[in-house]
Design a protein around this motif. Structure first.
Motif, PDB file in Angstrom:
ATOM      1  N   ASN A 132      -5.058 -43.434 -19.634  1.00 49.41           N
ATOM      2  CA  ASN A 132      -4.333 -42.276 -19.169  1.00 49.41           C
ATOM      3  C   ASN A 132      -5.174 -40.998 -19.365  1.00 49.41           C
ATOM      4  OD1 ASN A 132      -2.181 -40.632 -18.312  1.00 49.41           O
ATOM      5  ND2 ASN A 132      -1.606 -40.302 -20.462  1.00 49.41           N
ATOM      6  N   ASN A 136      -7.393 -39.126 -15.257  1.00 52.15           N
ATOM      7  CA  ASN A 136      -6.735 -38.108 -14.427  1.00 52.15           C
ATOM      8  C   ASN A 136      -7.244 -38.234 -12.991  1.00 52.15           C
ATOM      9  OD1 ASN A 136      -6.225 -35.276 -13.272  1.00 52.15           O
ATOM     10  ND2 ASN A 136      -5.183 -35.190 -15.245  1.00 52.15           N
ATOM     11  N   GLU A 137      -6.383 -37.890 -12.022  1.00 51.02           N
ATOM     12  CA  GLU A 137      -6.809 -37.968 -10.614  1.00 51.02           C
ATOM     13  C   GLU A 137      -7.972 -36.994 -10.360  1.00 51.02           C
ATOM     14  OE1 GLU A 137      -3.809 -37.114 -11.694  1.00 51.02           O
ATOM     15  OE2 GLU A 137      -3.076 -35.293 -10.741  1.00 51.02           O
ATOM     16  N   GLU A 141     -11.136 -33.018 -14.791  1.00 50.32           N
ATOM     17  CA  GLU A 141     -10.220 -32.988 -15.949  1.00 50.32           C
ATOM     18  C   GLU A 141     -10.536 -34.133 -16.898  1.00 50.32           C
ATOM     19  OE1 GLU A 141      -8.180 -30.657 -16.882  1.00 50.32           O
ATOM     20  OE2 GLU A 141      -8.736 -29.525 -15.092  1.00 50.32           O
TER      21      GLU A 141
HETATM   22  C1  LIG Z   1      -4.269 -34.193 -14.734  1.00 48.52           C
HETATM   23  O1  LIG Z   1      -4.695 -33.007 -15.357  1.00 48.52           O
HETATM   24  C2  LIG Z   1      -3.913 -31.876 -15.034  1.00 48.52           C
HETATM   25  C3  LIG Z   1      -4.584 -30.665 -15.664  1.00 48.52           C
HETATM   26  O2  LIG Z   1      -4.748 -30.814 -17.044  1.00 48.52           O
HETATM   27  C4  LIG Z   1      -2.495 -32.097 -15.499  1.00 48.52           C
HETATM   28  O3  LIG Z   1      -1.701 -30.992 -15.179  1.00 48.52           O
HETATM   29  C5  LIG Z   1      -1.934 -33.362 -14.841  1.00 48.52           C
HETATM   30  O4  LIG Z   1      -0.650 -33.632 -15.355  1.00 48.52           O
HETATM   31  C6  LIG Z   1      -2.856 -34.534 -15.126  1.00 48.52           C
HETATM   32  N1  LIG Z   1      -2.390 -35.685 -14.395  1.00 48.52           N
HETATM   33  C7  LIG Z   1      -2.083 -36.817 -14.981  1.00 48.52           C
HETATM   34  C8  LIG Z   1      -1.660 -37.933 -14.077  1.00 48.52           C
HETATM   35  O5  LIG Z   1      -2.118 -36.970 -16.204  1.00 48.52           O
END
Ligand SMILES: *[C@@H]1O[C@H](CO)[C@@H](O)[C@H](O)[C@H]1NC(C)=O
Length: 200
Positions: A132, A136-137, A141
């Motif tokens: 997880n 991140n997509e 990040e």
């Molecule tokens: C990916 O990173 C962004 C920025 O930190 C965050 O807002 C978002 O929730 C993250 N997505 C996932 C799927 O964790």
């Protein structure tokens, strides 16, 4: 047996198909490793830490690939020079392979403390296996988190002053070129863990 056969056929079809753009896109977002179908940290068939699963299959390929000191030296050189290359010149092309190398090194390091011991890279490995925090997509990040987590534990490996300074610099660069930063950061960690000398 049946499933092995089916996946072998599936693999055969995959590598022989003319890759359409959408196929390539889905390959890159699936983040498979070594072209093994259903591999990768997010795949339900990855089964990290178990004797059966695509994680185990990829680990075997990875250990074989870095069996020689020469191949390990090349990997570290490639990762360290990423900052001087454009993204498509960098090796290995797929950063997911580097994550696997790190994971295997940390897994081994647990037994002799070369993972930094308590509070060390074992925690990063747990986060990686959780699929997880570094998934991140946005690659940027994910890279920021991975680089920060790795840099924060670097002192536990007893680096030289020069290595420590390099790590500070490399981790600062994550905002500009996150891919070069994560590659160089990985090389510094592997180096300080004795990857060159000891392998996986
Ligand atoms: C990916 O990173 C962004 C920025 O930190 C965050 O807002 C978002 O929730 C993250 N997505 C996932 C799927 O964790």
């Amino acid at each position: 047996m049946y499933w092995t056969l089916l996946s072998a056929v599936g693999f055969f079809l995959c590598i022989n198909a003319t890759p359409s753009e959408s196929f390539l896109l889905s390959m890159s977002s699936a983040k498979t490793i070594y072209d093994i179908p259903n591999s990768g940290w997010r795949s339900p068939e990855w089964n990290w830490g178990y004797a059966m699963g695509t994680g185990h299959d990829c680990a075997a390929v990875c250990r074989r690939q870095y069996q020689t000191r020469k191949s390990r030296e090349k990997l570290l050189d490639d990762l360290l020079k990423a900052g001087t290359q454009s993204e498509n010149e960098r090796n290995p092309k797929n950063f997911e392979e580097v994550k696997l190398i790190l994971a295997l090194a940390w897994q081994n390091g647990r037994w002799d403390g070369s993972d930094g011991g308590r509070g060390g890279y074992g925690q990063v490995l747990v986060a990686m296996a959780g699929a997880n925090r570094y998934e991140n997509e946005s690659d940027k990040e994910s890279s920021k988190l991975l680089v920060n987590d790795m840099a924060a534990r670097f002192h536990l490996l007893g680096p030289t002053t020069e290595e420590q300074e390099r790590m500070v610099q490399v981790s600062k660069d994550v905002g500009d070129d996150h891919d070069a930063s994560r590659r160089q950061c990985s090389a510094l960690v592997l180096q300080a863990m004795g990857f060159l000398e000891n392998g996986l």
